[in-house]
Design a protein around this motif. Structure first.
Motif, mmCIF file in Angstrom:
data_model
loop_
_atom_site.group_PDB
_atom_site.id
_atom_site.type_symbol
_atom_site.label_atom_id
_atom_site.label_comp_id
_atom_site.label_asym_id
_atom_site.label_seq_id
_atom_site.Cartn_x
_atom_site.Cartn_y
_atom_site.Cartn_z
ATOM 1 N N GLN A 1 -9.051 22.159 -1.497
ATOM 2 C CA GLN A 1 -7.766 22.605 -2.080
ATOM 3 C C GLN A 1 -7.762 22.649 -3.703
ATOM 4 O OE1 GLN A 1 -4.404 20.200 -0.596
ATOM 5 N NE2 GLN A 1 -4.662 20.851 1.325
ATOM 6 N N GLY A 2 -9.022 23.057 -4.103
ATOM 7 C CA GLY A 2 -9.246 23.157 -5.402
ATOM 8 C C GLY A 2 -9.822 22.101 -6.266
ATOM 9 N N HIS A 3 -10.025 21.008 -5.624
ATOM 10 C CA HIS A 3 -10.716 19.801 -6.304
ATOM 11 C C HIS A 3 -12.029 19.794 -5.805
ATOM 12 C CE1 HIS A 3 -6.666 17.976 -7.604
ATOM 13 N NE2 HIS A 3 -6.328 18.598 -6.301
ATOM 14 N N LEU A 4 -12.913 20.080 -7.044
ATOM 15 C CA LEU A 4 -14.257 19.870 -6.820
ATOM 16 C C LEU A 4 -14.947 18.843 -6.295
ATOM 17 C CD1 LEU A 4 -15.432 22.237 -9.711
ATOM 18 C CD2 LEU A 4 -15.627 22.699 -7.106
ATOM 19 N N PHE A 5 -15.960 18.536 -5.548
ATOM 20 C CA PHE A 5 -16.549 17.246 -5.170
ATOM 21 C C PHE A 5 -17.407 16.718 -6.400
ATOM 22 C CE2 PHE A 5 -16.175 17.152 -0.364
ATOM 23 C CZ PHE A 5 -14.841 17.588 -0.306
ATOM 24 N N SER A 6 -17.935 15.485 -6.394
ATOM 25 C CA SER A 6 -18.862 14.981 -7.242
ATOM 26 C C SER A 6 -20.343 15.140 -6.518
ATOM 27 C CB SER A 6 -18.686 13.536 -7.511
ATOM 28 O OG SER A 6 -17.628 13.314 -8.253
ATOM 29 N N PHE A 7 -21.382 15.394 -7.369
ATOM 30 C CA PHE A 7 -22.651 15.585 -6.762
ATOM 31 C C PHE A 7 -23.457 14.100 -6.799
ATOM 32 C CE2 PHE A 7 -26.970 16.374 -7.208
ATOM 33 C CZ PHE A 7 -27.586 16.913 -6.090
ATOM 34 N N THR A 8 -23.882 13.802 -5.824
ATOM 35 C CA THR A 8 -24.903 12.227 -5.906
ATOM 36 C C THR A 8 -26.231 12.866 -5.326
ATOM 37 O OG1 THR A 8 -23.033 11.012 -5.324
ATOM 38 C CG2 THR A 8 -25.184 10.113 -4.918
ATOM 39 N N ASN A 9 -27.144 12.512 -6.307
ATOM 40 C CA ASN A 9 -28.580 12.954 -6.046
ATOM 41 C C ASN A 9 -29.494 11.877 -5.057
ATOM 42 O OD1 ASN A 9 -30.761 14.803 -6.210
ATOM 43 N ND2 ASN A 9 -30.816 14.805 -8.330
ATOM 44 N N GLY B 1 0.829 -1.164 -0.153
ATOM 45 C CA GLY B 1 -0.138 0.103 0.016
ATOM 46 C C GLY B 1 0.752 1.287 0.067
ATOM 47 N N VAL B 2 1.885 1.204 0.650
ATOM 48 C CA VAL B 2 2.706 2.349 0.820
ATOM 49 C C VAL B 2 3.411 2.814 -0.485
ATOM 50 C CG1 VAL B 2 4.682 3.642 1.776
ATOM 51 C CG2 VAL B 2 3.193 2.353 3.236
ATOM 52 N N GLY B 3 4.021 1.499 -1.379
ATOM 53 C CA GLY B 3 4.579 1.872 -2.421
ATOM 54 C C GLY B 3 3.692 2.202 -3.247
ATOM 55 N N ALA B 4 2.595 1.662 -3.583
ATOM 56 C CA ALA B 4 1.634 2.324 -4.655
ATOM 57 C C ALA B 4 1.232 3.579 -4.127
ATOM 58 C CB ALA B 4 0.149 1.563 -4.407
ATOM 59 N N ALA B 5 1.090 4.104 -2.819
ATOM 60 C CA ALA B 5 0.646 5.311 -2.582
ATOM 61 C C ALA B 5 1.903 6.265 -2.932
ATOM 62 C CB ALA B 5 0.551 5.427 -0.991
ATOM 63 N N LEU B 6 2.823 5.954 -2.876
ATOM 64 C CA LEU B 6 3.942 6.876 -3.132
ATOM 65 C C LEU B 6 4.119 7.097 -4.671
ATOM 66 C CD1 LEU B 6 6.816 5.323 -1.366
ATOM 67 C CD2 LEU B 6 5.736 7.454 -1.077
ATOM 68 N N ALA B 7 3.447 6.061 -5.697
ATOM 69 C CA ALA B 7 3.409 6.388 -7.002
ATOM 70 C C ALA B 7 2.368 7.351 -7.353
ATOM 71 C CB ALA B 7 3.007 5.102 -7.769
ATOM 72 N N VAL B 8 0.987 7.172 -6.619
ATOM 73 C CA VAL B 8 -0.091 7.989 -6.733
ATOM 74 C C VAL B 8 0.388 9.469 -6.110
ATOM 75 C CG1 VAL B 8 -2.149 8.368 -5.866
ATOM 76 C CG2 VAL B 8 -1.765 6.158 -6.411
ATOM 77 N N SER B 9 1.114 9.586 -4.860
ATOM 78 C CA SER B 9 1.200 10.842 -4.271
ATOM 79 C C SER B 9 2.258 11.618 -4.897
ATOM 80 C CB SER B 9 1.617 10.731 -2.935
ATOM 81 O OG SER B 9 0.597 10.081 -2.166
ATOM 82 N N ALA B 10 3.227 11.070 -5.625
ATOM 83 C CA ALA B 10 4.269 11.716 -6.356
ATOM 84 C C ALA B 10 3.709 12.811 -7.274
ATOM 85 C CB ALA B 10 5.179 10.551 -6.781
ATOM 86 N N ASN B 11 2.587 12.338 -7.833
ATOM 87 C CA ASN B 11 2.298 13.342 -8.845
ATOM 88 C C ASN B 11 0.979 14.021 -8.279
ATOM 89 O OD1 ASN B 11 4.025 12.667 -10.790
ATOM 90 N ND2 ASN B 11 2.962 10.831 -11.187
ATOM 91 N N ASN B 12 0.516 14.184 -7.159
ATOM 92 C CA ASN B 12 -0.651 14.725 -6.754
ATOM 93 C C ASN B 12 -0.449 15.227 -5.245
ATOM 94 O OD1 ASN B 12 -3.540 15.244 -5.490
ATOM 95 N ND2 ASN B 12 -3.966 14.321 -7.507
ATOM 96 N N PRO B 13 -0.189 16.591 -5.301
ATOM 97 C CA PRO B 13 -0.290 17.174 -3.862
ATOM 98 C C PRO B 13 -1.089 16.856 -2.632
ATOM 99 C CG PRO B 13 0.471 18.837 -5.385
ATOM 100 C CD PRO B 13 -0.178 17.576 -6.159
ATOM 101 N N LEU B 14 -2.520 17.040 -3.168
ATOM 102 C CA LEU B 14 -3.542 16.497 -2.451
ATOM 103 C C LEU B 14 -3.616 15.221 -1.826
ATOM 104 C CD1 LEU B 14 -6.148 17.292 -0.812
ATOM 105 C CD2 LEU B 14 -7.459 16.930 -2.946
ATOM 106 N N GLU C 1 -19.229 14.398 -2.631
ATOM 107 C CA GLU C 1 -18.118 13.582 -2.270
ATOM 108 C C GLU C 1 -16.911 13.768 -3.077
ATOM 109 O OE1 GLU C 1 -17.327 10.716 -3.760
ATOM 110 O OE2 GLU C 1 -18.813 10.843 -5.538
ATOM 111 N N LEU C 2 -15.679 13.456 -2.397
ATOM 112 C CA LEU C 2 -14.692 13.267 -3.009
ATOM 113 C C LEU C 2 -13.807 12.282 -2.419
ATOM 114 C CD1 LEU C 2 -12.643 14.825 -4.924
ATOM 115 C CD2 LEU C 2 -11.693 15.731 -2.969
ATOM 116 N N HIS C 3 -13.821 11.249 -3.274
ATOM 117 C CA HIS C 3 -12.770 9.846 -2.806
ATOM 118 C C HIS C 3 -11.371 10.665 -3.060
ATOM 119 C CE1 HIS C 3 -16.441 7.870 -3.410
ATOM 120 N NE2 HIS C 3 -15.942 7.075 -2.543
ATOM 121 N N VAL C 4 -10.461 10.321 -2.279
ATOM 122 C CA VAL C 4 -8.964 10.573 -2.502
ATOM 123 C C VAL C 4 -8.361 9.115 -2.392
ATOM 124 C CG1 VAL C 4 -6.804 11.893 -1.668
ATOM 125 C CG2 VAL C 4 -9.147 12.850 -1.776
ATOM 126 N N TRP C 5 -7.861 8.414 -3.236
ATOM 127 C CA TRP C 5 -7.122 7.261 -3.603
ATOM 128 C C TRP C 5 -5.776 7.452 -3.085
ATOM 129 C CZ3 TRP C 5 -10.193 3.073 -3.436
ATOM 130 C CH2 TRP C 5 -11.459 3.003 -3.982
#
Length: 152
Positions: free
Chosen positions: A103-111, A4-17, A123-127
């Protein structure tokens, strides 16, 4: 298998949020911490076309306060793994007020009506711990499975 941490590093390296979320919420690696902080599990969410969101641990106080705080996500998401434990994979921020953003990322709307029995919400998921080929902020993750859930 990439942890999980290795995959997170791959994701996080390109995404400050994603990096900020991971650093701020690292304490949830242990699901007991989520329980101690008032989160309660709901059944594993899988997609009709495959993939899923995992098991949400939801904090009803945060869910109802409409405050978006990066260190207090409304839901913490776990995936069951082969050894019977839960691996932290993402967090979800939820608000009934919108349009919402973090932090500038808009949430998705669920009706409403929706499968959660909630009124309309944003809602906003952050993987932040598991790479998502659909995107860091997508709802469903094609790589998440509920197949190893015991007792559901």
């Amino acid at each position: 298998m990439l942890g999980g941490v290795g995959a997170a590093l791959a994701v996080s390296a390109n995404n400050p949020l994603a990096e900020h979320v991971r650093a701020t919420n690292e304490r949830f690696q242990n699901p007991a911490v989520a329980l101690a902080e008032g989160y309660q599990p709901i059944p594993c969410v899988s997609g009709a076309d495959g993939g899923g969101m995992g098991i949400h641990y939801v904090n009803s106080t945060y869910l109802n306060d409409d405050v978006i705080d990066i260190s207090r996500p409304e839901a913490v998401l776990y995936e069951p793994v082969a050894d019977g434990t839960l691996q932290l994979i993402a967090v979800e921020y939820i608000s009934s007020k919108g349009p919402a953003q973090l932090q500038g990322h808009l949430f998705s709307f669920t009706n409403s009506p929706n499968r959660y029995g909630l009124g309309p919400f944003y809602e906003l998921h952050v993987w932040a711990w598991k790479e998502n080929s659909s995107g860091t902020f997508a709802d469903m993750n094609p790589a998440v499975s509920c197949d190893l859930v015991v007792g559901e």
